[in-house]
Scaffold this motif. Structure first.
Motif, short mmCIF file in Angstrom:
data_model
loop_
_atom_site.label_atom_id
_atom_site.label_comp_id
_atom_site.label_asym_id
_atom_site.label_seq_id
_atom_site.Cartn_x
_atom_site.Cartn_y
_atom_site.Cartn_z
N LYS A 18 0.84 -1.19 0.00
CA LYS A 18 0.00 0.00 0.00
C LYS A 18 0.88 1.24 0.00
CE LYS A 18 -4.19 1.81 2.14
NZ LYS A 18 -5.20 1.61 3.19
N ALA A 19 0.65 2.11 -0.97
CA ALA A 19 1.49 3.28 -1.11
C ALA A 19 1.27 4.26 0.03
CB ALA A 19 1.19 3.96 -2.45
N ARG A 21 1.60 8.23 0.71
CA ARG A 21 1.74 9.50 -0.01
C ARG A 21 1.92 10.63 0.98
NH1 ARG A 21 -2.66 12.15 -4.25
NH2 ARG A 21 -1.62 14.16 -4.50
N ASN A 96 -6.02 3.70 -3.31
CA ASN A 96 -5.65 2.88 -2.16
C ASN A 96 -4.27 3.29 -1.67
OD1 ASN A 96 -5.69 0.85 -0.21
ND2 ASN A 96 -4.82 -0.66 -1.61
N GLU A 97 -4.24 4.24 -0.75
CA GLU A 97 -2.98 4.75 -0.23
C GLU A 97 -3.17 5.28 1.18
OE1 GLU A 97 -1.92 7.98 -2.81
OE2 GLU A 97 -3.54 9.28 -2.10
N ARG A 98 -2.07 5.39 1.88
CA ARG A 98 -2.07 6.04 3.19
C ARG A 98 -1.44 7.41 3.01
NH1 ARG A 98 0.59 1.91 7.39
NH2 ARG A 98 -0.18 3.47 8.85
N ARG A 99 -2.08 8.42 3.55
CA ARG A 99 -1.59 9.78 3.38
C ARG A 99 -1.00 10.31 4.68
NH1 ARG A 99 -6.60 10.07 1.00
NH2 ARG A 99 -7.40 11.31 2.72
#
Length: 206
Positions: A18-19, A21, A96-99
């Motif tokens: 999971k990216a 950002r 689908n990413e965590r910021r």
């Protein structure tokens, strides 16, 4: 050969693919709008939707929602669902990413300070609304009483201690995150974890 059967099974780890950002000045300005942040929240929590569906839920004009969806897409926060919808009705989903956002990067920048203020205010509003919704809903059976609303005001810490506490709490959440590739249990529901830890300036008599 050592026998590992008696050892506790470690909890699943978050998806390493999971990216993550880091929000920069440009993406902050693209996201810092109350309606866009509410739209992105709905797409994250409830899954893909069209502009018509979002407009109905938010009580907004479909044209306005469509324009803000395009802005979110331009800044990479959402994407079109491949193979779903038509030319007249497009389906959108949250990327689908965590910021992450470091507010100290923008607090003293006059070009982004206003956007940061809007963003942080809306984050606080969303936090409040989620708790209010939880308290307003009826919970029965195994879900009754399992949530936690905790408020500790008896701690005194140094900056280093508070930073270490926050990091450890986040690590605990990551350790308990379910395997994203596993099928959720039949009794599983989305769970929201809101972690708040911050200092307070003393306002007593000097």
């Amino acid at each position: 050969m050592a026998d590992d059967s008696a050892r506790p099974t470690p909890p699943p780890q978050p998806d390493p693919a999971k990216a993550v950002r880091h929000i920069d000045a440009r993406s902050l300005r693209g996201l810092a709008h109350p309606l866009r942040m509410r739209m992105l929240e709905l797409l994250k929590l409830d899954g893909p939707a069209t502009s018509t569906r979002l407009a109905e839920r938010l009580g907004e004009n479909t044209g306005t929602v469509s324009w803000h969806l395009r802005q979110l897409a331009e800044h990479g926060f959402i994407e079109e669902v491949v193979g779903r919808g038509s030319k007249r009705e497009r389906w959108w989903q949250a990327v689908n990413e965590r910021r992450t956002l470091n507010s100290t990067e923008f607090r003293y920048d006059p070009d982004t300070r206003g956007a940061l203020s809007v963003y942080m205010h809306e984050v606080v509003q969303q936090t409040f609304s989620r708790v209010a919704d939880y308290l307003a809903d009826d919970w029965e059976g195994p879900w009754e009483g399992v949530g936690t609303l905790s408020d500790r005001t008896d701690l005194r810490m140094t900056p280093a201690q508070l930073e270490a506490l926050s990091a450890e709490l986040l690590a605990v959440i990551d350790r308990h995150a379910p395997d994203p590739d596993a099928e959720p249990g039949e009794d599983a529901l989305p769970v929201i974890i809101q972690l708040q830890s911050f200092p307070r300036k003393e306002r007593g008599d000097s």
